[in-house]
Motif scaffolding. Structure first.
Motif, PDB file in Angstrom:
ATOM      1  N   LYS A  14      -8.723  14.686  -0.336  1.00 49.80           N
ATOM      2  CA  LYS A  14      -8.303  13.830   0.771  1.00 49.80           C
ATOM      3  C   LYS A  14      -7.938  12.440   0.250  1.00 49.80           C
ATOM      4  O   LYS A  14      -8.757  11.527   0.276  1.00 49.80           O
ATOM      5  CB  LYS A  14      -9.418  13.744   1.798  1.00 49.80           C
ATOM      6  N   PRO A  15      -6.710  12.273  -0.254  1.00 51.03           N
ATOM      7  CA  PRO A  15      -6.282  10.936  -0.662  1.00 51.03           C
ATOM      8  C   PRO A  15      -5.787  10.148   0.554  1.00 51.03           C
ATOM      9  O   PRO A  15      -5.251  10.724   1.508  1.00 51.03           O
ATOM     10  CB  PRO A  15      -5.142  11.211  -1.640  1.00 51.03           C
ATOM     11  N   SER A  16      -5.974   8.848   0.527  1.00 47.41           N
ATOM     12  CA  SER A  16      -5.466   7.987   1.600  1.00 47.41           C
ATOM     13  C   SER A  16      -5.145   6.611   1.027  1.00 47.41           C
ATOM     14  O   SER A  16      -5.668   6.213  -0.011  1.00 47.41           O
ATOM     15  CB  SER A  16      -6.479   7.870   2.735  1.00 47.41           C
ATOM     16  N   ILE A  17      -4.285   5.915   1.728  1.00 50.24           N
ATOM     17  CA  ILE A  17      -3.974   4.523   1.361  1.00 50.24           C
ATOM     18  C   ILE A  17      -3.782   3.722   2.640  1.00 50.24           C
ATOM     19  O   ILE A  17      -3.146   4.170   3.590  1.00 50.24           O
ATOM     20  CB  ILE A  17      -2.746   4.426   0.427  1.00 50.24           C
ATOM     21  N   LYS A  18      -4.396   2.561   2.668  1.00 51.05           N
ATOM     22  CA  LYS A  18      -4.318   1.659   3.809  1.00 51.05           C
ATOM     23  C   LYS A  18      -3.639   0.381   3.337  1.00 51.05           C
ATOM     24  O   LYS A  18      -4.029  -0.191   2.318  1.00 51.05           O
ATOM     25  CB  LYS A  18      -5.724   1.359   4.323  1.00 51.05           C
ATOM     26  N   TRP A  19      -2.636  -0.052   4.068  1.00 49.20           N
ATOM     27  CA  TRP A  19      -1.879  -1.257   3.722  1.00 49.20           C
ATOM     28  C   TRP A  19      -2.069  -2.277   4.822  1.00 49.20           C
ATOM     29  O   TRP A  19      -1.699  -2.039   5.973  1.00 49.20           O
ATOM     30  CB  TRP A  19      -0.407  -0.927   3.535  1.00 49.20           C
ATOM     31  N   TYR A  20      -2.667  -3.416   4.473  1.00 51.85           N
ATOM     32  CA  TYR A  20      -2.842  -4.516   5.417  1.00 51.85           C
ATOM     33  C   TYR A  20      -1.590  -5.382   5.380  1.00 51.85           C
ATOM     34  O   TYR A  20      -1.382  -6.147   4.446  1.00 51.85           O
ATOM     35  CB  TYR A  20      -4.073  -5.342   5.069  1.00 51.85           C
ATOM     36  N   ILE A  21      -0.764  -5.270   6.415  1.00 56.60           N
ATOM     37  CA  ILE A  21       0.461  -6.059   6.508  1.00 56.60           C
ATOM     38  C   ILE A  21       0.100  -7.518   6.752  1.00 56.60           C
ATOM     39  O   ILE A  21       0.651  -8.418   6.125  1.00 56.60           O
ATOM     40  CB  ILE A  21       1.361  -5.497   7.625  1.00 56.60           C
ATOM     41  N   THR A  22      -0.802  -7.759   7.672  1.00 62.29           N
ATOM     42  CA  THR A  22      -1.424  -9.064   7.909  1.00 62.29           C
ATOM     43  C   THR A  22      -2.932  -8.817   7.851  1.00 62.29           C
ATOM     44  O   THR A  22      -3.361  -7.675   7.737  1.00 62.29           O
ATOM     45  CB  THR A  22      -1.022  -9.629   9.294  1.00 62.29           C
ATOM     46  N   PRO A  23      -3.756  -9.856   7.943  1.00 63.13           N
ATOM     47  CA  PRO A  23      -5.199  -9.598   7.917  1.00 63.13           C
ATOM     48  C   PRO A  23      -5.694  -8.687   9.050  1.00 63.13           C
ATOM     49  O   PRO A  23      -6.769  -8.105   8.938  1.00 63.13           O
ATOM     50  CB  PRO A  23      -5.806 -10.995   8.038  1.00 63.13           C
ATOM     51  N   GLN A  24      -4.929  -8.542  10.132  1.00 58.13           N
ATOM     52  CA  GLN A  24      -5.340  -7.671  11.227  1.00 58.13           C
ATOM     53  C   GLN A  24      -4.485  -6.412  11.371  1.00 58.13           C
ATOM     54  O   GLN A  24      -4.980  -5.358  11.744  1.00 58.13           O
ATOM     55  CB  GLN A  24      -5.275  -8.423  12.569  1.00 58.13           C
ATOM     56  N   LEU A  25      -3.196  -6.468  11.098  1.00 52.29           N
ATOM     57  CA  LEU A  25      -2.274  -5.348  11.291  1.00 52.29           C
ATOM     58  C   LEU A  25      -2.234  -4.480  10.035  1.00 52.29           C
ATOM     59  O   LEU A  25      -2.114  -4.990   8.926  1.00 52.29           O
ATOM     60  CB  LEU A  25      -0.871  -5.878  11.599  1.00 52.29           C
ATOM     61  N   TYR A  26      -2.340  -3.166  10.211  1.00 50.67           N
ATOM     62  CA  TYR A  26      -2.373  -2.276   9.051  1.00 50.67           C
ATOM     63  C   TYR A  26      -1.657  -0.965   9.352  1.00 50.67           C
ATOM     64  O   TYR A  26      -1.449  -0.599  10.502  1.00 50.67           O
ATOM     65  CB  TYR A  26      -3.815  -1.985   8.632  1.00 50.67           C
ATOM     66  N   THR A  27      -1.284  -0.274   8.291  1.00 52.81           N
ATOM     67  CA  THR A  27      -0.827   1.117   8.365  1.00 52.81           C
ATOM     68  C   THR A  27      -1.740   1.928   7.458  1.00 52.81           C
ATOM     69  O   THR A  27      -2.276   1.420   6.476  1.00 52.81           O
ATOM     70  CB  THR A  27       0.640   1.285   7.907  1.00 52.81           C
ATOM     71  N   ASP A  28      -1.899   3.176   7.804  1.00 53.80           N
ATOM     72  CA  ASP A  28      -2.832   4.041   7.084  1.00 53.80           C
ATOM     73  C   ASP A  28      -2.194   5.416   6.935  1.00 53.80           C
ATOM     74  O   ASP A  28      -1.805   6.028   7.931  1.00 53.80           O
ATOM     75  CB  ASP A  28      -4.127   4.132   7.878  1.00 53.80           C
ATOM     76  N   LEU A  29      -2.049   5.900   5.707  1.00 55.67           N
ATOM     77  CA  LEU A  29      -1.516   7.229   5.432  1.00 55.67           C
ATOM     78  C   LEU A  29      -2.627   8.054   4.797  1.00 55.67           C
ATOM     79  O   LEU A  29      -3.202   7.656   3.783  1.00 55.67           O
ATOM     80  CB  LEU A  29      -0.312   7.159   4.483  1.00 55.67           C
ATOM     81  N   ARG A  30      -2.921   9.221   5.408  1.00 55.36           N
ATOM     82  CA  ARG A  30      -3.969  10.107   4.906  1.00 55.36           C
ATOM     83  C   ARG A  30      -3.408  11.501   4.753  1.00 55.36           C
ATOM     84  O   ARG A  30      -2.684  11.981   5.616  1.00 55.36           O
ATOM     85  CB  ARG A  30      -5.148  10.155   5.871  1.00 55.36           C
ATOM     86  N   LEU A  31      -3.749  12.145   3.659  1.00 48.70           N
ATOM     87  CA  LEU A  31      -3.374  13.527   3.400  1.00 48.70           C
ATOM     88  C   LEU A  31      -4.645  14.334   3.201  1.00 48.70           C
ATOM     89  O   LEU A  31      -5.628  13.824   2.679  1.00 48.70           O
ATOM     90  CB  LEU A  31      -2.488  13.624   2.160  1.00 48.70           C
TER      91      LEU A  31
END
Length: 79
Positions: free
Chosen positions: A31-48
């Motif tokens: 289960k790899p995942s990566i979370k990207w914080y665009i701003t300190p509050q806004l994020y995107t998260d991709l999980r496989l």
């Protein structure tokens, strides 16, 4: 799990293995995942999730997994 790029990227890798018992086959989940914080509050998260092994095993985590693999993309806000 770690943070890269000034704490904006958070990659995680989860590996689980169950060898089985009494002649049942082993099961493995990646289960790899990566979370990207665009701003300190806004994020995107991709999980496989990739599940390999004996899906009929009666023990461990295999009974709770319905599909062999899946991908999830989220956009969120933390306050």
């Amino acid at each position: 799990m770690t943070y890269w790029w000034a704490s904006k990227l958070n990659p995680t890798l989860l590996v689980a293995y169950n060898p089985g018992k009494h002649g049942e086959g082993g099961t493995c989940m990646l289960k790899p995942s990566i979370k990207w914080y665009i701003t300190p509050q806004l994020y995107t998260d991709l999980r496989l999730q990739a599940f390999m092994g004996d899906s009929e095993a009666s023990n461990g985590f295999s009974a709770g997994i319905k599909t062999a693999s899946e991908a999830t993309l989220r956009v969120g806000y933390e306050w």
